[in-house]
Design a protein around this motif. Structure first.
Motif, PDB file in Angstrom:
ATOM      1  N   ALA A  42       0.831  -1.206   0.000  1.00  0.00           N
ATOM      2  CA  ALA A  42       0.000   0.000   0.000  1.00  0.00           C
ATOM      3  C   ALA A  42       0.869   1.260   0.000  1.00  0.00           C
ATOM      4  O   ALA A  42       0.552   2.245  -0.686  1.00  0.00           O
ATOM      5  CB  ALA A  42      -0.930  -0.007   1.210  1.00  0.00           C
ATOM      6  N   LEU A  43       1.974   1.239   0.749  1.00  0.00           N
ATOM      7  CA  LEU A  43       2.888   2.388   0.743  1.00  0.00           C
ATOM      8  C   LEU A  43       3.515   2.583  -0.629  1.00  0.00           C
ATOM      9  O   LEU A  43       3.689   3.718  -1.089  1.00  0.00           O
ATOM     10  CB  LEU A  43       3.974   2.204   1.799  1.00  0.00           C
ATOM     11  N   ALA A  44       3.871   1.495  -1.296  1.00  0.00           N
ATOM     12  CA  ALA A  44       4.446   1.594  -2.635  1.00  0.00           C
ATOM     13  C   ALA A  44       3.431   2.166  -3.620  1.00  0.00           C
ATOM     14  O   ALA A  44       3.760   3.049  -4.427  1.00  0.00           O
ATOM     15  CB  ALA A  44       4.941   0.229  -3.096  1.00  0.00           C
ATOM     16  N   ILE A  45       2.206   1.695  -3.553  1.00  0.00           N
ATOM     17  CA  ILE A  45       1.155   2.220  -4.435  1.00  0.00           C
ATOM     18  C   ILE A  45       0.898   3.691  -4.147  1.00  0.00           C
ATOM     19  O   ILE A  45       0.754   4.508  -5.070  1.00  0.00           O
ATOM     20  CB  ILE A  45      -0.139   1.381  -4.286  1.00  0.00           C
ATOM     21  N   LEU A  46       0.875   4.061  -2.866  1.00  0.00           N
ATOM     22  CA  LEU A  46       0.685   5.462  -2.494  1.00  0.00           C
ATOM     23  C   LEU A  46       1.823   6.330  -3.020  1.00  0.00           C
ATOM     24  O   LEU A  46       1.590   7.433  -3.517  1.00  0.00           O
ATOM     25  CB  LEU A  46       0.577   5.588  -0.978  1.00  0.00           C
ATOM     26  N   GLY A  47       3.045   5.835  -2.941  1.00  0.00           N
ATOM     27  CA  GLY A  47       4.183   6.582  -3.467  1.00  0.00           C
ATOM     28  C   GLY A  47       4.087   6.788  -4.964  1.00  0.00           C
ATOM     29  O   GLY A  47       4.360   7.872  -5.479  1.00  0.00           O
ATOM     30  N   ILE A  48       3.689   5.751  -5.685  1.00  0.00           N
ATOM     31  CA  ILE A  48       3.541   5.869  -7.140  1.00  0.00           C
ATOM     32  C   ILE A  48       2.424   6.846  -7.489  1.00  0.00           C
ATOM     33  O   ILE A  48       2.581   7.708  -8.372  1.00  0.00           O
ATOM     34  CB  ILE A  48       3.281   4.477  -7.758  1.00  0.00           C
ATOM     35  N   LEU A  49       1.301   6.754  -6.788  1.00  0.00           N
ATOM     36  CA  LEU A  49       0.192   7.673  -7.055  1.00  0.00           C
ATOM     37  C   LEU A  49       0.578   9.121  -6.751  1.00  0.00           C
ATOM     38  O   LEU A  49       0.228  10.038  -7.507  1.00  0.00           O
ATOM     39  CB  LEU A  49      -1.039   7.272  -6.242  1.00  0.00           C
ATOM     40  N   LEU A  50       1.295   9.339  -5.651  1.00  0.00           N
ATOM     41  CA  LEU A  50       1.717  10.694  -5.319  1.00  0.00           C
ATOM     42  C   LEU A  50       2.691  11.255  -6.346  1.00  0.00           C
ATOM     43  O   LEU A  50       2.650  12.444  -6.664  1.00  0.00           O
ATOM     44  CB  LEU A  50       2.323  10.739  -3.918  1.00  0.00           C
TER      45      LEU A  50
END
Length: 131
Positions: A22-30
């Motif tokens: 989830a942190l990786a996905i959040l980083g990519i989205l940001l």
């Protein structure tokens, strides 16, 4: 009883992997949002509009996203855990960036300076009691 402990260990491992994902996905989205917001500001700047509002918005967007991205990268490196001293130093860096960007605004300079001082005092107290 051993089966329950093994099941609990497997479940916690799955939850840890989900958190890191989830942190990786959040980083990519940001990162995607950062670039789309930056590219949407380019036509406004090319139009010759030198209003200070655009530059303030751009400054806030860059400071927020880079601070947040730094925090996500640190969390991914440490398997979802972030140290309190890292967060304090990140806050100090963000306040110093805001202090540099605050031109001729005495109240903002004073509040940023006081906040930096309080964070440094908090870090010293934390280091002293964590020995």
């Amino acid at each position: 009883m051993k089966k329950i402990y093994k099941l609990a260990a497997n479940f916690s491992h799955i939850l840890r992997l989900c958190t890191i994902g989830a942190l990786a996905i959040l980083g990519i989205l940001l990162t995607i949002i950062l670039f789309t917001e930056t590219f949407s500001l380019i036509p406004l700047m090319q139009a010759g509009n030198t209003d200070h509002v655009i530059f303030k918005i751009l400054d806030r967007v860059i400071v927020f996203f880079f601070s947040f991205m730094t925090m996500i990268i640190a969390a991914l490196k440490h398997h979802g855990r972030i140290a309190v001293d890292f967060l304090s130093s990140l806050g100090i860096m963000a306040l110093i960036r805001g202090l540099i960007a605050a031109h001729s605004q005495p109240y903002e300079i004073l509040t940023n300076s006081i906040a930096i001082l309080l964070l440094i005092i908090g870090m010293v107290i934390l280091k002293h009691f964590m020995k």
